[in-house]
Design a protein around this motif. Structure first.
Motif, PDB file in Angstrom:
ATOM      1  N   LEU A 118       5.342  -6.241  -8.368  1.00 15.94           N
ATOM      2  CA  LEU A 118       4.062  -5.811  -7.810  1.00 15.94           C
ATOM      3  C   LEU A 118       4.236  -4.607  -6.888  1.00 15.94           C
ATOM      4  N   ALA A 119       5.279  -4.643  -6.061  1.00 16.45           N
ATOM      5  CA  ALA A 119       5.539  -3.529  -5.147  1.00 16.45           C
ATOM      6  C   ALA A 119       5.817  -2.245  -5.930  1.00 16.45           C
ATOM      7  N   ALA A 120       6.591  -2.354  -7.014  1.00 16.92           N
ATOM      8  CA  ALA A 120       6.865  -1.185  -7.845  1.00 16.92           C
ATOM      9  C   ALA A 120       5.586  -0.679  -8.504  1.00 16.92           C
ATOM     10  N   ARG A 121       4.731  -1.599  -8.922  1.00 18.13           N
ATOM     11  CA  ARG A 121       3.474  -1.218  -9.579  1.00 18.13           C
ATOM     12  C   ARG A 121       2.556  -0.461  -8.625  1.00 18.13           C
ATOM     13  N   VAL A 122       2.387  -0.985  -7.417  1.00 16.94           N
ATOM     14  CA  VAL A 122       1.468  -0.306  -6.486  1.00 16.94           C
ATOM     15  C   VAL A 122       2.056   1.023  -6.016  1.00 16.94           C
ATOM     16  N   THR A 123       3.379   1.099  -5.904  1.00 13.67           N
ATOM     17  CA  THR A 123       4.004   2.370  -5.527  1.00 13.67           C
ATOM     18  C   THR A 123       3.750   3.424  -6.587  1.00 13.67           C
ATOM     19  N   ALA A 124       3.990   3.056  -7.852  1.00 12.94           N
ATOM     20  CA  ALA A 124       3.787   4.009  -8.938  1.00 12.94           C
ATOM     21  C   ALA A 124       2.327   4.442  -9.028  1.00 12.94           C
ATOM     22  N   ARG A 125       1.412   3.491  -8.857  1.00 13.20           N
ATOM     23  CA  ARG A 125      -0.010   3.826  -8.961  1.00 13.20           C
ATOM     24  C   ARG A 125      -0.446   4.699  -7.787  1.00 13.20           C
ATOM     25  N   CYS A 126       0.058   4.391  -6.611  1.00 13.48           N
ATOM     26  CA  CYS A 126      -0.250   5.202  -5.427  1.00 13.48           C
ATOM     27  C   CYS A 126       0.173   6.652  -5.644  1.00 13.48           C
ATOM     28  N   ALA A 141      -3.086  -3.784  -5.981  1.00 17.93           N
ATOM     29  CA  ALA A 141      -2.786  -3.232  -7.305  1.00 17.93           C
ATOM     30  C   ALA A 141      -4.056  -3.074  -8.134  1.00 17.93           C
ATOM     31  N   GLN A 142      -4.918  -4.084  -8.113  1.00 19.22           N
ATOM     32  CA  GLN A 142      -6.164  -3.999  -8.878  1.00 19.22           C
ATOM     33  C   GLN A 142      -7.055  -2.878  -8.354  1.00 19.22           C
ATOM     34  N   SER A 146       7.986   7.522   3.167  1.00 21.96           N
ATOM     35  CA  SER A 146       7.540   6.390   3.989  1.00 21.96           C
ATOM     36  C   SER A 146       7.701   5.058   3.266  1.00 21.96           C
ATOM     37  N   LEU A 147       7.701   5.086   1.934  1.00 21.38           N
ATOM     38  CA  LEU A 147       7.812   3.844   1.163  1.00 21.38           C
ATOM     39  C   LEU A 147       9.251   3.500   0.806  1.00 21.38           C
ATOM     40  N   ALA A 148      10.144   4.462   0.872  1.00 21.72           N
ATOM     41  CA  ALA A 148      11.535   4.234   0.468  1.00 21.72           C
ATOM     42  C   ALA A 148      12.171   3.154   1.338  1.00 21.72           C
ATOM     43  N   GLY A 149      12.620   2.098   0.706  1.00 14.78           N
ATOM     44  CA  GLY A 149      13.285   1.019   1.422  1.00 14.78           C
ATOM     45  C   GLY A 149      12.375   0.118   2.227  1.00 14.78           C
ATOM     46  N   ALA A 150      11.059   0.323   2.155  1.00 14.57           N
ATOM     47  CA  ALA A 150      10.134  -0.494   2.944  1.00 14.57           C
ATOM     48  C   ALA A 150      10.043  -1.907   2.376  1.00 14.57           C
ATOM     49  N   ALA A 151       9.934  -2.880   3.250  1.00 12.28           N
ATOM     50  CA  ALA A 151       9.697  -4.252   2.823  1.00 12.28           C
ATOM     51  C   ALA A 151       8.335  -4.332   2.138  1.00 12.28           C
TER      52      ALA A 151
END
Length: 207
Positions: free
Chosen positions: A127-135, A193-194, A152-157
């Motif tokens: 899910l985290a990868a999906r929202v990152t790519a969509r963002c 994500a949605q 800012s997203l690199a390595g973020a929890a």
């Protein structure tokens, strides 16, 4: 978690997420006094959204949402007019338990800091990868640079990642508040994500 006591800064249609930075120009007398007092204490305040219909009671004590973002002043510029430019660093979510009697111009509350859950579940990474790519796709679609967001997203929890993306991309005030109130990281990422999928589809004119 232990209860905390802090001032609130109620603002219309504004949601302050943990793990983000919020610049504010403070001009009202009551909030200039609040900033002055915060600087003399621990530099913390809660930024909380005003509920719809606040306009008639804005100068008094209009209703606010129960869940707010707590931040610490990390930069402050006092202007010659007495106003302030401040930068808040978001630290945590807080549930406002009750408003305190106060002899200050601004409002004080007792609140409970809120933790997160669900970040270790199996589906969270995807899910985290999906929202990152969509963002990043949305930023490219509107011809905005992506390097700062990627950094800012690199390595973020996962929780921090969802908060940073929601803060930067989601503009709908009720949805932002709902994402702030969602303590389950997996559910928050799923809802985000949605929303990002819908926004991306709209930007591309596919519907």
């Amino acid at each position: 978690m232990a209860r905390i006591f802090l001032p609130i800064f109620p603002l219309p249609e504004l949601t302050f997420f943990p793990h983000t930075l919020l610049p504010l120009h403070v001009f009202e007398a009551r909030y200039r006094a609040m900033v002055t007092d915060c600087l003399a204490r621990d530099k913390r305040m809660a930024v909380v959204g005003l509920k719809p219909g606040y306009e008639g009671a804005y100068d008094g004590k209009p209703a606010v949402f129960e869940i707010a973002g707590v931040g610490r002043i990390v930069q402050c510029e006092r202007l010659a007019t007495g106003r302030f430019n401040i930068l808040l660093k978001g630290e945590t979510r807080v549930r406002i338990d009750r408003e305190l009697p106060a002899d200050t111009l601004y409002r004080m509350v007792a609140g409970t800091p809120l933790g997160e859950s669900g970040a270790e579940r199996d589906g969270v990474g995807a899910l985290a990868a999906r929202v990152t790519a969509r963002c990043l796709g949305i930023l490219r679609a509107i011809k905005r640079p992506t390097a700062e967001m990627e950094e800012s997203l690199a390595g973020a929890a996962p929780g921090a990642l969802s908060d940073r993306i929601a803060s930067a991309i989601i503009v709908d005030a009720p949805l932002r508040q709902a994402l702030l109130e969602e303590l389950d990281v997996e559910r928050r990422l799923s809802r985000l994500a949605q929303a990002l999928d819908d926004l991306y589809t709209e930007l591309r004119g596919d519907r």
